[in-house]
Design a protein around this motif. Structure first.
Motif, PDB file in Angstrom:
ATOM      1  N   THR A 212       0.794  -1.167  -0.032  1.00  0.00           N
ATOM      2  CA  THR A 212      -0.050  -0.080   0.114  1.00  0.00           C
ATOM      3  C   THR A 212       0.774   1.208   0.056  1.00  0.00           C
ATOM      4  O   THR A 212       0.584   2.127  -0.739  1.00  0.00           O
ATOM      5  N   VAL A 216       0.590   3.228  -3.549  1.00  0.00           N
ATOM      6  CA  VAL A 216       0.000   4.553  -3.387  1.00  0.00           C
ATOM      7  C   VAL A 216       1.102   5.880  -3.466  1.00  0.00           C
ATOM      8  O   VAL A 216       0.811   6.622  -4.249  1.00  0.00           O
ATOM      9  N   THR A 339      -4.897   0.112  -2.458  1.00  0.00           N
ATOM     10  CA  THR A 339      -5.947   0.301  -1.596  1.00  0.00           C
ATOM     11  C   THR A 339      -6.865  -0.825  -1.005  1.00  0.00           C
ATOM     12  O   THR A 339      -7.542  -0.682  -0.253  1.00  0.00           O
TER      13      THR A 339
END
Length: 468
Positions: A212, A216, A339
């Motif tokens: 993540t 991200v 996500t």
């Protein structure tokens, strides 16, 4: 100008395509809130697919016009990044739902796969975790296998009427090429980094906080880089975008926000029932549910993006079209994967790792390998018809062979998982060979991407020799 050909009339036509779905949704909401006392409207499966499909078509035109209009005030890459996020938002919603169900049901790397004696809730949660990965990998492979390949071929064919300057005729078998703006080096560079990382994701047994943070973080860094770029030299637009770009401030940005907002709302609400309707129709023909969720549902959710790109190519804006496809791949290959762990943890009630089985590990590897191969094709900022067809044939042959194995349609002496690994190895070998042959182009692409990063932090570029 004829009233029927006026830009606002074209906008009205596109909005009209969404009216049946909008009116139905609004009426059913009023019934639910007891504002209107009546029986809710429920379509049959085929009718719902038709109504929602037409709504997605109309919304896609509005979305394309909004992105083109925005290019007057923001960098084109940023406008296209917004377009890409809105176009694939339903894919995020579907995957988030599966990840949420997995977390809420208590799926963990220790509990999955659920063995004998496991509760029905845990079995369903583990299945939801696998479906989240399957839907995500299916969407990513469709975007390249059908999107990149199909749009390249369509661009070359359409150039006969549009005289698209990006298309060059070359001697040889299917040798005509679509040349891409070297400005996409930023997107290609970030996608290359995300692809390399994706090969390591299955080694952890699930999607965790590290995945993540890195994926991200990559996407947020990309957004910072492109938003700090300069507004592109003004490109000639026609039709609706040209009309809205002639508006003064603050009306022009308001028009963009309205187009983005309305089209995004339509796509978000219409794609899910559109995809679900296609799933039901597919199951009626005996197609397995898991296969439908991996391939048919993502194909429906990717449709707005593909329609938008067709609109751009039809106007001889193939560079913007490919930018949109690559931007969509980048946000799905970073934000979408990244996500899933976050949504899973929220539903789980604490930090957790989204688990998946060995079959889904193979799905991630083949998806990363396909991306690796496709980037090797684009690294020289060209894609020929021959290369596009190679991408398509590799993609569709794997899907058809896996379907034959699942349905036991032919005596294929390998398992579905072994087939995926075999194709992944083939993708990597071919991609590595291409990168070696095009190593100078790879060096140039990474140099241009690095220059974009330097420019974003106020430093001078140092690889201008690769810009032409």
């Amino acid at each position: 100008m004829s009233r029927l050909r006026h830009p606002l009339a074209q906008v009205a036509y596109a909005v009209a395509l969404t009216v049946p779905w909008t009116a139905t949704r609004l009426f059913n909401l009023l019934v639910r809130w007891d504002v209107v006392r009546a029986t809710p409207v429920h379509f049959g499966t085929l009718t719902e697919v038709a109504v929602t499909g037409v709504a997605v078509l109309g919304a896609s035109f509005l979305l394309a016009w909004g992105a083109e209009t925005a290019e007057k005030d923001v960098p084109r890459a940023f406008a296209i990044a917004v377009l890409a996020i809105l176009a694939v938002a339903p894919e995020y919603a579907v995957d988030a739902l599966y990840a949420w169900n997995a977390g809420a049901g208590g799926a963990t790397t220790a509990a999955c796969p659920a063995g004998p004696g496991a509760t029905e809730r845990l079995v369903e949660a583990c299945e939801s975790a696998n479906l989240a990965v399957a839907n995500m990998t299916g969407a990513n492979r469709i975007l390249i296998g059908l999107g990149w390949a199909g749009i390249a071929v369509f661009t070359v064919r359409r150039a006969r009427q549009t005289n698209d300057p990006a298309v060059r005729a070359r001697e040889g078998w299917l040798a005509d090429v679509v040349t891409l703006d070297r400005g996409i080096a930023t997107e290609v560079g970030f996608l290359f980094l995300a692809t390399v990382w994706a090969f390591f994701v299955p080694l952890g047994g699930g999607i965790d906080a590290l995945d993540t943070a890195l994926l991200v973080g990559l996407y947020l860094t990309y957004i910072v880089v492109i938003i700090r770029g300069d507004v592109d030299a003004e490109e000639e637009h026609v039709g609706v975008p040209q009309y809205f770009q002639s508006w003064s401030l603050p009306w022009r940005p308001l028009a963009v926000l309205t187009l983005f907002g309305y089209s995004g709302l339509m796509i978000f609400t219409a794609v899910e029932p559109f995809a679900h309707g296609l799933e039901v129709l597919g199951q009626d023909f005996g197609i397995p549910e898991f296969f439908m969720i991996q391939w048919i549902a993502p194909l429906a959710s990717e449709s707005p993006e593909l329609i938008v790109v067709v609109v751009l190519v039809n106007k001889a804006r193939s560079t913007a079209g490919f930018n949109a496809l690559i931007s969509s791949k980048l946000n799905q290959w970073t934000l979408l994967i990244g996500t899933l762990s976050l949504v899973f943890s929220l539903a789980y009630g604490g930090y957790g790792v989204l688990p998946f089985d060995s079959k889904q590990s193979a799905e991630i590897w083949i998806t990363a390998a396909q991306s690796f191969f496709a980037l090797a094709v684009l690294v020289d900022f060209e894609i020929s018809v021959r290369e596009a067809l190679s991408i398509f044939v590799l993609f569709i042959s794997q899907v058809l062979l896996e379907f034959a194995i699942i349905q036991d349609l032919a005596p294929i002496p390998v398992s579905s998982e072994e087939l995926l690994i075999g194709y992944a190895v083939a993708y990597v070998v071919i991609g590595a060979a291409l990168f070696w042959v095009r190593r100078d182009a790879l060096k140039g692409m990474l140099g241009l991407a690095a220059d974009a990063g330097r420019t974003a932090v106020g430093r001078d570029p140092v690889h201008q020799e690769f810009a032409d």
